[in-house]
Design a protein around this motif. Structure first.
Motif, PDB file in Angstrom:
ATOM      1  N   SER A  43       4.143   9.374  -5.897  1.00 48.14           N
ATOM      2  CA  SER A  43       2.985   9.173  -5.040  1.00 48.14           C
ATOM      3  C   SER A  43       3.397   9.117  -3.571  1.00 48.14           C
ATOM      4  CB  SER A  43       2.263   7.885  -5.440  1.00 48.14           C
ATOM      5  OG  SER A  43       1.173   7.653  -4.592  1.00 48.14           O
ATOM      6  N   LEU A  44       4.431   8.359  -3.279  1.00 50.33           N
ATOM      7  CA  LEU A  44       4.905   8.236  -1.906  1.00 50.33           C
ATOM      8  C   LEU A  44       5.456   9.572  -1.407  1.00 50.33           C
ATOM      9  CD1 LEU A  44       5.297   6.352   0.463  1.00 50.33           C
ATOM     10  CD2 LEU A  44       7.500   5.667  -0.505  1.00 50.33           C
ATOM     11  N   ARG A  57       4.880  14.386   2.053  1.00 52.41           N
ATOM     12  CA  ARG A  57       4.741  15.830   2.240  1.00 52.41           C
ATOM     13  C   ARG A  57       3.410  16.169   2.886  1.00 52.41           C
ATOM     14  NH1 ARG A  57       3.100  20.321  -1.429  1.00 52.41           N
ATOM     15  NH2 ARG A  57       1.397  20.297   0.020  1.00 52.41           N
ATOM     16  N   THR A  58       2.361  15.466   2.490  1.00 53.16           N
ATOM     17  CA  THR A  58       1.049  15.688   3.094  1.00 53.16           C
ATOM     18  C   THR A  58       1.094  15.358   4.580  1.00 53.16           C
ATOM     19  OG1 THR A  58      -0.086  15.264   1.013  1.00 53.16           O
ATOM     20  CG2 THR A  58      -1.389  14.997   3.032  1.00 53.16           C
ATOM     21  N   MET A  59       1.771  14.266   4.918  1.00 55.90           N
ATOM     22  CA  MET A  59       1.893  13.895   6.327  1.00 55.90           C
ATOM     23  C   MET A  59       2.651  14.968   7.105  1.00 55.90           C
ATOM     24  SD  MET A  59       2.591   9.803   6.195  1.00 55.90           S
ATOM     25  CE  MET A  59       2.823   9.678   7.954  1.00 55.90           C
ATOM     26  N   LYS A  60       3.702  15.513   6.511  1.00 53.82           N
ATOM     27  CA  LYS A  60       4.476  16.572   7.168  1.00 53.82           C
ATOM     28  C   LYS A  60       3.589  17.778   7.415  1.00 53.82           C
ATOM     29  CE  LYS A  60       8.277  19.750   6.305  1.00 53.82           C
ATOM     30  NZ  LYS A  60       7.584  20.961   5.897  1.00 53.82           N
ATOM     31  N   ASN A  72       0.848  -1.193   0.000  1.00 57.14           N
ATOM     32  CA  ASN A  72       0.000   0.000   0.000  1.00 57.14           C
ATOM     33  C   ASN A  72       0.881   1.240   0.000  1.00 57.14           C
ATOM     34  OD1 ASN A  72      -1.813   2.019   0.474  1.00 57.14           O
ATOM     35  ND2 ASN A  72      -2.491   1.248   2.466  1.00 57.14           N
ATOM     36  N   LEU A  73       0.657   2.162  -0.934  1.00 52.31           N
ATOM     37  CA  LEU A  73       1.493   3.356  -1.056  1.00 52.31           C
ATOM     38  C   LEU A  73       1.134   4.459  -0.077  1.00 52.31           C
ATOM     39  CD1 LEU A  73       1.959   3.841  -4.893  1.00 52.31           C
ATOM     40  CD2 LEU A  73       3.639   3.125  -3.215  1.00 52.31           C
ATOM     41  N   THR A  74       0.054   4.320   0.664  1.00 52.62           N
ATOM     42  CA  THR A  74      -0.330   5.364   1.589  1.00 52.62           C
ATOM     43  C   THR A  74       0.385   5.163   2.914  1.00 52.62           C
ATOM     44  OG1 THR A  74      -2.497   5.455   0.549  1.00 52.62           O
ATOM     45  CG2 THR A  74      -2.279   6.508   2.699  1.00 52.62           C
TER      46      THR A  74
END
Length: 163
Positions: free
Chosen positions: A29-30, A35-38, A3-5
């Motif tokens: 994608s990763l 970056r979204t997580m950051k 899973n890439l998420t």
């Protein structure tokens, strides 16, 4: 392929995996997810700092920062940005632009932070360009400093600096 998420449960997989096996699309994608997580973590830490302050008082923010391993000054900045963007206090209304948290940080110090974020998103500005545009509005004669190209003597890598 896994899973890439990224999530807190599978981060170790990515840190121990040979990422050179990933396709370009998988890496992009990763990278976008990371970056979204950051960015999400900065919004969340800001909201947590607000909650700590409300429940335990302003002095508790420093203790909270030490206990979670974040500099108090960073936590205070995150909290300040969240306060400037009231609607993002609700997790259902997290920013839906491609802009990083630092863009919101730059815009937060203006009279109309939301307006600047919309301009930056509409014009696909970098954080640096957003800061320049804000300075230009405050001072129409403002000219950004010219960048200088520097070459590393060992590896010959070229990069730009602002003297």
């Amino acid at each position: 392929m896994t899973n890439l998420t990224p999530s807190f449960n599978n981060l170790e997989v990515y840190l121990s995996q040979d990422l050179t096996d990933f396709s370009w699309e998988e890496m992009v994608s990763l990278g976008m997810e990371a970056r979204t997580m950051k960015d999400f973590s900065q919004w969340l830490l800001g909201r947590l700092a607000m909650a700590v302050e409300k429940q335990y008082g302003t002095d508790a923010v420093g203790k909270f920062a030490r206990e979670i391993g974040v500099r108090k000054s960073s936590l205070l900045v995150y909290r300040w940005v969240v306060k400037q963007f009231e609607k993002f206090r609700n997790p259902k209304h997290l920013p839906d632009t491609h802009l990083p948290f630092t863009a919101y940080q730059v815009a937060a110090g203006t009279q109309n932070p939301q307006e600047w974020i919309e301009k930056a998103a509409d014009n696909d500005w970098s954080v640096e360009q957003l800061a320049v545009e804000i300075k230009k509005e405050k001072n129409p004669d403002y000219e950004p400093k010219k960048k200088k190209t520097v070459v590393c003597p060992r590896c010959k890598y070229e990069f730009e600096i602002t003297p």
